[in-house]
Design a protein around this motif. Structure first.
Motif, PDB file in Angstrom:
ATOM      1  N   ARG A   1       0.819  -1.219   0.000  1.00  0.00           N
ATOM      2  CA  ARG A   1       0.000   0.000   0.000  1.00  0.00           C
ATOM      3  C   ARG A   1       0.853   1.270   0.000  1.00  0.00           C
ATOM      4  O   ARG A   1       0.326   2.372  -0.028  1.00  0.00           O
ATOM      5  N   PHE A   2       2.180   1.088   0.070  1.00  0.00           N
ATOM      6  CA  PHE A   2       3.043   2.272   0.071  1.00  0.00           C
ATOM      7  C   PHE A   2       2.960   2.949  -1.293  1.00  0.00           C
ATOM      8  O   PHE A   2       3.065   2.293  -2.328  1.00  0.00           O
ATOM      9  N   PRO A   3       2.779   4.267  -1.320  1.00  0.00           N
ATOM     10  CA  PRO A   3       2.563   4.943  -2.611  1.00  0.00           C
ATOM     11  C   PRO A   3       3.789   4.927  -3.520  1.00  0.00           C
ATOM     12  O   PRO A   3       4.924   4.777  -3.065  1.00  0.00           O
ATOM     13  N   PHE A   4       3.527   5.133  -4.798  1.00  0.00           N
ATOM     14  CA  PHE A   4       4.603   5.371  -5.776  1.00  0.00           C
ATOM     15  C   PHE A   4       5.188   6.747  -5.454  1.00  0.00           C
ATOM     16  O   PHE A   4       4.453   7.720  -5.318  1.00  0.00           O
ATOM     17  N   ILE A   5       6.508   6.799  -5.332  1.00  0.00           N
ATOM     18  CA  ILE A   5       7.128   8.094  -5.034  1.00  0.00           C
ATOM     19  C   ILE A   5       8.056   8.509  -6.174  1.00  0.00           C
ATOM     20  O   ILE A   5       8.525   7.671  -6.950  1.00  0.00           O
ATOM     21  N   THR A   6       8.306   9.800  -6.257  1.00  0.00           N
ATOM     22  CA  THR A   6       9.231  10.324  -7.266  1.00  0.00           C
ATOM     23  C   THR A   6      10.326  11.131  -6.556  1.00  0.00           C
ATOM     24  O   THR A   6      10.199  11.466  -5.369  1.00  0.00           O
ATOM     25  N   ILE A   7      11.362  11.433  -7.303  1.00  0.00           N
ATOM     26  CA  ILE A   7      12.441  12.259  -6.733  1.00  0.00           C
ATOM     27  C   ILE A   7      11.878  13.638  -6.362  1.00  0.00           C
ATOM     28  O   ILE A   7      12.260  14.231  -5.350  1.00  0.00           O
ATOM     29  N   LYS A   8      10.924  14.124  -7.168  1.00  0.00           N
ATOM     30  CA  LYS A   8      10.301  15.423  -6.840  1.00  0.00           C
ATOM     31  C   LYS A   8       9.609  15.345  -5.482  1.00  0.00           C
ATOM     32  O   LYS A   8       9.710  16.272  -4.659  1.00  0.00           O
ATOM     33  N   ASP A   9       8.873  14.255  -5.227  1.00  0.00           N
ATOM     34  CA  ASP A   9       8.231  14.106  -3.913  1.00  0.00           C
ATOM     35  C   ASP A   9       9.279  14.190  -2.807  1.00  0.00           C
ATOM     36  O   ASP A   9       9.063  14.825  -1.769  1.00  0.00           O
ATOM     37  N   SER A  10      10.398  13.501  -3.035  1.00  0.00           N
ATOM     38  CA  SER A  10      11.394  13.430  -1.960  1.00  0.00           C
ATOM     39  C   SER A  10      11.913  14.810  -1.602  1.00  0.00           C
ATOM     40  O   SER A  10      12.073  15.130  -0.421  1.00  0.00           O
ATOM     41  N   VAL A  11      12.144  15.660  -2.588  1.00  0.00           N
ATOM     42  CA  VAL A  11      12.703  16.979  -2.259  1.00  0.00           C
ATOM     43  C   VAL A  11      11.627  17.898  -1.669  1.00  0.00           C
ATOM     44  O   VAL A  11      11.924  18.739  -0.813  1.00  0.00           O
ATOM     45  N   ARG A  12      10.394  17.721  -2.104  1.00  0.00           N
ATOM     46  CA  ARG A  12       9.319  18.556  -1.530  1.00  0.00           C
ATOM     47  C   ARG A  12       9.162  18.250  -0.041  1.00  0.00           C
ATOM     48  O   ARG A  12       8.950  19.146   0.777  1.00  0.00           O
ATOM     49  N   LEU A  13       9.279  16.985   0.323  1.00  0.00           N
ATOM     50  CA  LEU A  13       9.193  16.615   1.742  1.00  0.00           C
ATOM     51  C   LEU A  13      10.415  17.118   2.503  1.00  0.00           C
ATOM     52  O   LEU A  13      10.307  17.583   3.641  1.00  0.00           O
ATOM     53  N   GLU A  14      11.563  17.047   1.870  1.00  0.00           N
ATOM     54  CA  GLU A  14      12.782  17.511   2.552  1.00  0.00           C
ATOM     55  C   GLU A  14      12.757  19.022   2.763  1.00  0.00           C
ATOM     56  O   GLU A  14      13.360  19.521   3.723  1.00  0.00           O
ATOM     57  N   ALA A  15      12.057  19.739   1.897  1.00  0.00           N
ATOM     58  CA  ALA A  15      11.935  21.193   2.091  1.00  0.00           C
ATOM     59  C   ALA A  15      11.195  21.489   3.396  1.00  0.00           C
ATOM     60  O   ALA A  15      11.492  22.465   4.088  1.00  0.00           O
ATOM     61  N   ARG A  16      10.247  20.620   3.750  1.00  0.00           N
ATOM     62  CA  ARG A  16       9.542  20.801   5.024  1.00  0.00           C
ATOM     63  C   ARG A  16      10.504  20.593   6.194  1.00  0.00           C
ATOM     64  O   ARG A  16      10.434  21.301   7.201  1.00  0.00           O
ATOM     65  N   LEU A  17      11.377  19.601   6.069  1.00  0.00           N
ATOM     66  CA  LEU A  17      12.350  19.364   7.144  1.00  0.00           C
ATOM     67  C   LEU A  17      13.336  20.535   7.231  1.00  0.00           C
ATOM     68  O   LEU A  17      13.704  20.967   8.333  1.00  0.00           O
ATOM     69  N   ALA A  18      13.726  21.065   6.073  1.00  0.00           N
ATOM     70  CA  ALA A  18      14.624  22.231   6.080  1.00  0.00           C
ATOM     71  C   ALA A  18      13.970  23.381   6.844  1.00  0.00           C
ATOM     72  O   ALA A  18      14.627  24.058   7.651  1.00  0.00           O
ATOM     73  N   ASP A  19      12.671  23.581   6.634  1.00  0.00           N
ATOM     74  CA  ASP A  19      11.953  24.634   7.369  1.00  0.00           C
ATOM     75  C   ASP A  19      12.064  24.390   8.869  1.00  0.00           C
ATOM     76  O   ASP A  19      12.333  25.308   9.645  1.00  0.00           O
ATOM     77  N   LEU A  20      11.844  23.133   9.268  1.00  0.00           N
ATOM     78  CA  LEU A  20      11.900  22.802  10.701  1.00  0.00           C
ATOM     79  C   LEU A  20      13.283  23.057  11.283  1.00  0.00           C
ATOM     80  O   LEU A  20      13.418  23.467  12.437  1.00  0.00           O
ATOM     81  N   LEU A  21      14.295  22.797  10.478  1.00  0.00           N
ATOM     82  CA  LEU A  21      15.673  22.973  10.949  1.00  0.00           C
ATOM     83  C   LEU A  21      16.110  24.437  10.893  1.00  0.00           C
ATOM     84  O   LEU A  21      17.224  24.769  11.275  1.00  0.00           O
TER      85      LEU A  21
END
Ligand SMILES: CC(=O)SCCNC(=O)CCNC(=O)[C@H](O)C(C)(C)COP(=O)(O)OP(=O)(O)OC[C@H]1O[C@@H](n2cnc3c(N)ncnc32)[C@H](O)[C@@H]1OP(=O)(O)O
Ligand SMILES: N[C@@H](CCO)C(=O)O
Length: 381
Positions: free
Chosen positions: A129-149
């Motif tokens: 059930r884990f979704p199909f992911i793309t490299i674009k998804d990965s960086v969009r999520l990492e941008a949220r972590l960058a905000d937190l940091l």
């Protein structure tokens, strides 16, 4: 809602400024709808940091790992060696005395971030059930972590292979948040041959009878044979023909007889034993579903998706200092492909070479060769 969390087994402290380098931490970055429509209600990203963010917020460096890598780039305060520890560390090319270095385990992985082996809200692995992911998804999520940091803009984003794809995608997606990007042994778009090699690997996993359509976690058996076969094929592409010949030639593995007079089990050539060893090592440290999800993410890699053309996508890098590097013996991400990327940039640049006989994996074993050029072109402040 994004937040940094404490989990007993991962963190002595979740404070950004706790002074501990190279320790795995995790942060919740919220729910997310993926590029192709999948959804997860909550995502955690695992990361490690080294050094301190300066008051101006101008010294943050993001290091991106490759397909089966993880966030443990350099030893820091932990006892375990990091995978780039001759390149990232105190006084090294990426100097952790000077820069605040961050590495994030990619979404879909199995080294701390939410992936197919992670539990859903009922405690069952996501599996199929884990979704199909793309490299674009990965960086969009990492941008949220960058905000937190508290990182509004990266001094540099750097990586090789899939890490290079992730780095380039970061810069194309968020050009205003990246000052320098270093793309090693990678491309702007996965090529037909890279997709072809990847397809054989994904098929090897899916055809393993223990794969159980991806829901093998509760079965007590895993698709080890499929994952091992995938790694064997991949590893051949990571090394050069010349290196394999020089190291192994036609030698028999010690104590084994690779040719027999009748059909049946036979001994191995050294190179077969070597591939078996690489397969066993990966099977012990990696999840087959993660391998599948990340391989398919890499197959999907195309920074031009969503833009009129590759030229339009790369035009977004007008104000980003892009450094392209390649391994001269790479037969997976050919030097010519790096040359094409460098020539397609808004400000075309020369490609910088790692001189290594081993092939693609040279970006892991010999990255420090790029030290002088990166010190001159990127880490010059
Ligand atoms: C633990 C981590 O770092 S995981 C996160 C980062 N890792 C990655 O990103 C990639 C994973 N690793 C790799 O791809 C590779 O190990 C690299 C590129 C890092 C290192 O490559 P190299 O140093 O050139 O090692 P190489 O590919 O030659 O493999 C050496 C291994 O093959 C074994 N080997 C060599 N010949 C044979 C043989 N005939 N039969 C069996 N095994 C053999 C060696 O004993 C050695 O084993 P070990 O790794 O268990 O010590
Ligand atoms: N050997 C590396 C290279 C992949 O590009 C890995 O396993 O991640």
């Amino acid at each position: 809602m994004a937040s940094i969390v404490t989990t007993e087994e991962t963190l002595p402290s979740q404070e950004l400024t706790d002074g501990q380098d190279g320790i795995l931490r995790r942060a919740f970055v919220g729910e997310y709808t993926f590029e192709t429509g999948g959804y997860l209600p909550q995502i955690e990203l695992a990361y490690e940091t080294w050094g301190q963010l300066n008051a101006e917020g101008t010294n943050a460096v993001l290091v991106k790992h490759a397909l089966t890598g993880d966030a443990h780039v350099s030893r820091g305060d932990s006892q375990t060696p990091g995978w780039w520890e001759d390149f990232v560390g105190p006084g090294l090319t990426v100097d952790t005395d000077k820069y605040f270095v961050v590495a994030i385990n990619i979404i879909g992985g199995c080294n701390g971030s939410t992936g197919p082996s992670s539990p859903d809200e009922h405690g069952n692995a996501w599996g199929s059930r884990f979704p199909f992911i793309t490299i674009k998804d990965s960086v969009r999520l990492e941008a949220r972590l960058a905000d937190l940091l508290g990182v509004h803009s990266w001094h540099t984003v750097i990586g090789g292979s899939m890490g290079g794809a992730r780095a380039l995608e970061w810069a194309v997606e968020f050009p205003q948040r990246v000052k320098n990007v270093v793309v090693m042994a990678s491309t702007a778009q996965a090529t037909a041959e890279q997709i072809a090699f990847a397809q054989v690997q994904t098929e090897a996993i899916r055809l393993d009878p223990n794969f159980a359509q991806g829901d093998y976690y509760a079965n007590g058996v895993r698709p080890d044979a499929g994952l091992g076969l995938a790694r064997r094929l991949a590893h051949i592409t990571y090394r050069s023909e010349a290196e394999l010949e020089a190291r192994f030639a036609r030698n028999a593995q010690t104590g084994e007889q690779p040719f027999v007079t009748t059909r049946g089990p036979r001994g191995r050539y050294q190179v077969e034993s070597y591939l078996d060893h690489q397969a066993t090592k990966l099977v012990h440290r990696f999840d087959a579903n993660s391998y599948l999800v990340l391989t398919e993410a890499l197959m999907s890699h195309d920074v031009a998706r969503g833009y009129e053309s590759l030229t339009v996508a790369l035009a977004r890098l007008e104000k980003v200092n892009v450094v392209v590097a390649a391994v001269n013996s790479d037969r997976l991400y050919f030097p010519a492909q790096s040359e094409l990327l460098a020539a397609s940039l808004p400000k075309p640049k020369p490609v910088h070479y790692i001189d290594s006989p081993i092939g693609h994996d040279g970006f892991l074993t010999d990255a420090k060769q790029l030290g002088p050029v990166l010190t001159a072109l990127v880490f010059d402040d």
